[in-house]
Enzyme design. Sequence first.
Site, PDB file in Angstrom:
ATOM      1  N   ASP A  63       0.817  -1.220   0.000  1.00 12.31           N
ATOM      2  CA  ASP A  63       0.000   0.000   0.000  1.00 12.31           C
ATOM      3  C   ASP A  63       0.850   1.268   0.000  1.00 12.31           C
ATOM      4  O   ASP A  63       0.638   2.171   0.810  1.00 12.31           O
ATOM      5  CB  ASP A  63      -0.950   0.017   1.204  1.00 12.31           C
ATOM      6  CG  ASP A  63      -1.756  -1.248   1.349  1.00 12.31           C
ATOM      7  OD1 ASP A  63      -2.116  -1.836   0.317  1.00 12.31           O
ATOM      8  OD2 ASP A  63      -2.026  -1.668   2.496  1.00 12.31           O
ATOM      9  N   GLU A 123     -11.050   0.369  -3.510  1.00 12.22           N
ATOM     10  CA  GLU A 123     -10.321   0.775  -2.308  1.00 12.22           C
ATOM     11  C   GLU A 123      -9.081   1.573  -2.691  1.00 12.22           C
ATOM     12  O   GLU A 123      -8.792   1.780  -3.869  1.00 12.22           O
ATOM     13  CB  GLU A 123      -9.906  -0.467  -1.509  1.00 12.22           C
ATOM     14  CG  GLU A 123      -9.043  -1.431  -2.294  1.00 12.22           C
ATOM     15  CD  GLU A 123      -8.824  -2.760  -1.605  1.00 12.22           C
ATOM     16  OE1 GLU A 123      -9.256  -2.908  -0.452  1.00 12.22           O
ATOM     17  OE2 GLU A 123      -8.233  -3.656  -2.221  1.00 12.22           O
TER      18      GLU A 123
END
Length: 528
Positions: A18, A183
Site C-alpha cells: 500500500d 479501495e
Amino acid sequence: MIMKTTFSNPVIPGFHPDPSVCRVDEDYYLVTSSFDYFPGIPVFHSRDLVNWRQLGHVLTRDSQLQLQGSFPPGWSQGIYAPTIRYHEGLFYVITTNISIQKSFYVWADNPQGPWSEPVFLDSWGGVDPSLFFDEDGKVYVTGTSDFMGEQTGIYQAELDIADGKLLSTRRLIWEGTGGSHPEGPHLYRINGWYYLMAAEGGTEYGHMETIARSRNPYGPFESNPANPILSNRSTSKPIQATGHADLVQAKDGSWWCVFLGIRPVGNAKRHILGRETNLAPVSWNEEGWPVAGNHGLAELEYDAGTLPLGEPAAWEHREDFDAEMLGPVWNFYRNPEPDSWSLKERPGYLTLKGRVCGLSEKGSPAFVGRRQQHKNCEIRTKLEFLPEEGEEAGLTVFMNEKFHYEIAKTLRDGVPKLIFRRRMGSIMQIAAEVDYDGSEVILGIQANEVMYTFTYAHPDRTTTEVIGKGEVAFLTKEVAGGFAGTFFAMYAAGSGKNAETPAHFDYFDYVPLEDRPLNLFEVFTRSE
C-alpha cells in the site's frame, strides 16, 4: 564509470504494501502499511524514486498506536493503507487503525518525526482514507464504504484539517468499474481535471488500478475507457496482484507511480515475501488519460528515463546491538511490554524476557524482528540463555500466531535442549529436539524459495548441525491468510508465566543470497 539507466522492481522488497508517496522539491517521501507491527508506518526517503532509505516510523508511541484489537488470532489488524501528503510546510499521514476501527491523521514538520498525536476523524466510516488539498484551500478526505451495509464505492467529504471534523456529508462519488472491493483511492488535480484513482479486484491476483475524472471534486466521474491503467491479471508476468497505486510528478515534469505487487513462486502461485513496493513510469495519452508501466503492464525492469539514479546503500549484514536504540528495520509484534526487552540491561546485547504470551497466543510476545526481504538468505544469531523449566528463547520465521517455525533453547524435565517447532494452523508439533548443555549457541536459518532450514552450532566448534526444516509454502498468504509478510525474529517466552531468566542476543546477521529461479527438479528434491 558507466551510469546506470535502468532500475529493477521491487524498489522496496519484502512486506511493504500500500505505498503512498509525495514530493517536496527534489526529495520524495513514502509510507506503507504496517498492520500488527510496532512502531507503525515505516517512512522512507529518496532522491530518485528508486533507492530508498528508511528514516524511521510515523507511529512510535503507544498513545498513537494501540494494537490490542478484538479480531481472532491470525487476522491482520492494525494499520491499513496510509497516505502521505505535504502542504504548507507540514507532512500529513492519514490512515485507519483496524484494531480500534478508527481513522485518523498525524502531522509533522519533519518526516523523521516526532509526529503529532492522532487527530481522529469525526463521523467517518470505511478504510483507506486519503487527503487532497485543493487550490482553493479546501481539504477533502476520500476513502471506501464502511462495510456496514453502505453501498460499495468511493466516498468523500470536506474536512477541517485543524480538528478532524467533517464539513460536509460523506458522499458516494464513484462506484468504480465493476471490480470487487474498490479501495485505496487518491484524488488529484491535474491540468484542470480532478482525477480519482482507485484499486479494484481485491488485493490478490485480480488486483488492478483504475481511474476516472471530473471537472468537480464530487463528480460526476467519467471512467477511463481504457481501464485498468495498471494490472497484470491473467498474465504470466513475474509481478502479480498489482494495484493500490499513488501518482507522483518528478521535478523534471515526468510522472511515475508507486504500487504494490507480489512475486509468486511455482505453479501454485504462492508468494513468500508479502506485498512489495514497486515503481513504474506514467505517460499521458492524447485524451489526457494516464498510462502506467508498459501499456498497463508492470515489469521487473524499466528505463529510468530522466530520474537521477544514485547508488543503492550498502546492505548492513550485522546488527550488533551496540546502539542505544533499535534501528528502523526492527519491529515488535503489537505494542511491546516495556520490561520485555532492553538494550541497556547488558550493553552490546539485545535482552529479551519471556512473557506469558508466546508466539501462538494473541497478545504481545517478547519479539524483536525484521522483514524477510529476500527469497534466498541466511540468518544467524548468538544466544546466551540458561532457562528455567519450560522457558525458551530463539529464532522464529513468523507469519502470524497460527503459522510460524522456530528453533529455541529450552529446559524440559530438567534437561537443557534445543527444539525445532512447527505451527501450521491448528497443528503444533515439536518436530525435533537435541540435548544441548552449553549456555551459548549460534542459531541459524537458511531460506530459499522452497524451504527454511534451521541450524545450530556451538560457538567453540566449526561444525553446524541441521535440526529441522519447514516448507515455505505454509507461511505464504495463500495458506496462512492475513495481509502481512514473513518476519525473522528473536523471541523469548515463559511457561504460562513471565520468565525468570533473560535471554541475551549478541548479534543478528542477515546475509542476502543471489535469487535465481528453481527448476521443477530442484523444487521436488529440495522438498524432500
